[in-house]
Design an enzyme around this catalytic site. Structure first.
Site, PDB file in Angstrom:
ATOM      1  N   GLU A 146      26.055  44.337  42.420  1.00 15.34           N
ATOM      2  CA  GLU A 146      25.961  43.898  43.815  1.00 15.34           C
ATOM      3  C   GLU A 146      25.380  45.015  44.673  1.00 15.34           C
ATOM      4  OE1 GLU A 146      29.145  43.080  47.410  1.00 15.34           O
ATOM      5  OE2 GLU A 146      29.731  42.566  45.363  1.00 15.34           O
ATOM      6  N   LYS A 172      30.495  35.377  51.931  1.00 16.50           N
ATOM      7  CA  LYS A 172      31.611  35.807  52.770  1.00 16.50           C
ATOM      8  C   LYS A 172      31.594  34.958  54.034  1.00 16.50           C
ATOM      9  CE  LYS A 172      31.547  40.682  51.306  1.00 16.50           C
ATOM     10  NZ  LYS A 172      31.131  42.048  51.694  1.00 16.50           N
ATOM     11  N   LYS A 174      35.350  37.075  44.030  1.00 17.40           N
ATOM     12  CA  LYS A 174      35.624  38.505  44.181  1.00 17.40           C
ATOM     13  C   LYS A 174      36.728  38.625  45.229  1.00 17.40           C
ATOM     14  CE  LYS A 174      33.316  42.641  45.854  1.00 17.40           C
ATOM     15  NZ  LYS A 174      32.060  43.202  46.374  1.00 17.40           N
ATOM     16  N   GLU A 218      41.585  47.319  48.844  1.00 15.46           N
ATOM     17  CA  GLU A 218      41.483  46.108  48.035  1.00 15.46           C
ATOM     18  C   GLU A 218      42.344  46.167  46.783  1.00 15.46           C
ATOM     19  OE1 GLU A 218      37.343  45.314  47.448  1.00 15.46           O
ATOM     20  OE2 GLU A 218      36.954  45.143  49.587  1.00 15.46           O
ATOM     21  N   ASP A 251      29.751  47.042  42.526  1.00 12.46           N
ATOM     22  CA  ASP A 251      29.250  46.885  43.893  1.00 12.46           C
ATOM     23  C   ASP A 251      28.854  48.280  44.346  1.00 12.46           C
ATOM     24  OD1 ASP A 251      28.670  46.550  46.536  1.00 12.46           O
ATOM     25  OD2 ASP A 251      30.668  45.895  47.151  1.00 12.46           O
ATOM     26  N   ASP A 285      24.556  41.092  48.897  1.00 14.59           N
ATOM     27  CA  ASP A 285      25.621  40.992  49.907  1.00 14.59           C
ATOM     28  C   ASP A 285      25.040  41.388  51.259  1.00 14.59           C
ATOM     29  OD1 ASP A 285      27.897  41.074  51.481  1.00 14.59           O
ATOM     30  OD2 ASP A 285      28.746  42.837  50.526  1.00 14.59           O
ATOM     31  N   SER A 301      37.371  43.573  52.902  1.00 13.86           N
ATOM     32  CA  SER A 301      38.357  44.640  52.677  1.00 13.86           C
ATOM     33  C   SER A 301      39.554  44.499  53.611  1.00 13.86           C
ATOM     34  CB  SER A 301      37.707  46.012  52.823  1.00 13.86           C
ATOM     35  OG  SER A 301      37.056  46.122  54.060  1.00 13.86           O
TER      36      SER A 301
END
Length: 424
Positions: free
Chosen positions: A284, A336, A387, A204, A241, A311, A366
């Site tokens: 997160e 997501k 994000k 990332e 996270d 998440d 990712s």
């Protein structure tokens, strides 16, 4: 005029060199939409299924079965339908799949078509995607969560937590926020190099130095923020996270890098301690995806002053989110698109969150592509946070660059979320 006349699915490669699905949708009036589907490294057990081929081709990661579903069954089912009827199209594909987790056709097949249909309909209407999806009130530019130090499943270093992010809440505009983030990113690179750390970037775009603990990573970030000319806790805040499911074993949190194992209550207290010592405004997956009691403890400890993002806990699923809301667990959902597998279900999850006064954070995966759809969706939903990685790698920067363009298009209407994301 906006009837679907052709759908073309193909196998392309994502930012990690793994296959993913790309879909083109053509409408009767000549309009066209294209979408590429992202893929995660640390995935929640409750996510919709990303269909892979198995076998030896691409080491089992091929997506030809999903592509065949796009070009075959899905096209047969929705060909001729009006692209402006997004909910009908998504429901048709979900019913065609017939499983609770989209495992027959694949969430990667369904999502690719769903997003490409929306893009084609937006083009037919003469509107940018954020305006088509979000309507006339779409105007809020999100605060970026910029992932500058990686650990966990995203890196080959001892750090247990997966992401350490900066949030430039003190910026006046999105464009300024990107600049501030870039300055801290490059300052951090110099600081790490000066201390003898590797400055290669991970999936990332963040650095993966050989640091052993979360405090060590946070200390580096604090120094870099200050060295870049900004004040931690005023101009810049920090988000974590933890991806705690990855190190939750036999009911305990095994922090191998830090050399200790914590009970759920102690893990919640550790995170509360970090949030008290550093300007952390968002955590997160601080607890594991099915550790509801641990989540409740963490929420009771710091939920009034810190954003607690689910998440793996919620997997962009409205039903799981409603369960969390009833239990008073977390106060935010990570969004997501490929966790749930269709645009309409994604929008429903954001709406469910907002109705309960939970925040929503639009997110990449990712494994990404040059597709910048989530930038438009962040503005369309006025979620106020995004994000999408670090300030390196074109697959991450594609989203930041699209947000800069959207801010420019909106002109005086544009509003940067900034300090509005702070709690308490």
């Amino acid at each position: 005029m906006t009837a679907i006349i052709d759908i073309i699915g193909r196998e392309i490669l994502d930012s990690r060199g793994n296959p993913t699905v790309e879909v083109d949708v053509h409408l009767e009036d000549g309009s066209f939409g294209r979408a590429a589907v992202p893929s995660g490294a640390s995935t929640g057990a409750h996510e919709a299924v990303e269909l892979r081929d198995g076998g030896t081709r691409y080491l089992g990661k091929g997506v030809e079965r999903a592509v065949d579903a796009v070009n075959g069954e899905i096209f047969e089912a929705i060909g001729g339908l009006d692209a402006e009827n997004q909910i009908q199209i998504d429901r048709t594909m979900i019913e065609l799949d017939g499983t609770p987790n989209k495992s027959r056709l694949g969430a990667n097949a369904i999502l690719g078509v769903s997003l490409a249909v929306a893009k084609a309909a937006a083009e037919a209407s003469g509107l940018p995607l954020y305006r088509y999806v979000g309507g006339p009130n779409a105007h809020l530019l999100p605060v970026p969560m910029m992932n500058i130090i990686n650990g966990g499943a995203h890196a080959d270093n001892p750090i247990d937590f997966q992401e350490f992010m900066i949030m430039p809440v003190g910026a006046e505009t999105l464009k300024d926020a990107v600049r501030m983030g870039s300055e801290v990113f490059h300052t951090l690179k110099k600081q790490l190099a000066a201390d003898g750390h590797n400055t290669n970037v991970g999936d990332e775009g963040g650095f993966a130095p050989g640091l052993a603990s979360a405090p060590a990573a946070l200390d580096f970030i604090m120094k870099s923020i200050e060295k870049a000319g900004y004040k931690p806790g005023e101009d810049m805040y920090v988000a974590l996270d933890c991806a705690s499911t990855e190190f939750f074993k036999d009911g305990k949190y095994v922090l191998e890098g830090e050399g200790r194992t914590l009970e759920p209550g102690a893990m919640a207290e550790y995170l509360a301690e970090l949030a008290g010592k550093y300007p952390i405004i968002s955590i997160e997956d601080g607890m594991a995806e099915d550790d509801w009691d641990g989540w409740k403890s963490l929420t009771d400890l710091v939920g009034n002053k810190c954003q607690l993002v689910g998440d793996d806990l919620f997997v962009t699923n409205s039903a799981r989110l409603r369960d969390g809301i009833k239990m008073g667990v977390a106060n935010s959902i990570l969004v997501k698109v490929n966790q749930i597998g269709s645009l309409s279900e994604t929008l429903d999850a954001v709406e469910t969150a907002h109705k309960a006064r939970y925040t929503a954070v639009m997110s990449h995966r990712s494994g990404e592509t040059e597709d910048s759809t989530i930038a438009d969706l962040a503005v369309a939903t006025n979620c106020g946070q995004i994000k999408t990685g670090s300030l390196a790698r074109s697959d991450r920067l594609a989203k930041y660059n699209q947000l800069i363009r959207i801010e420019e298009q909106l002109g005086p209407q544009a509003q940067y979320a900034g300090r509005s994301v702070l709690r308490g």
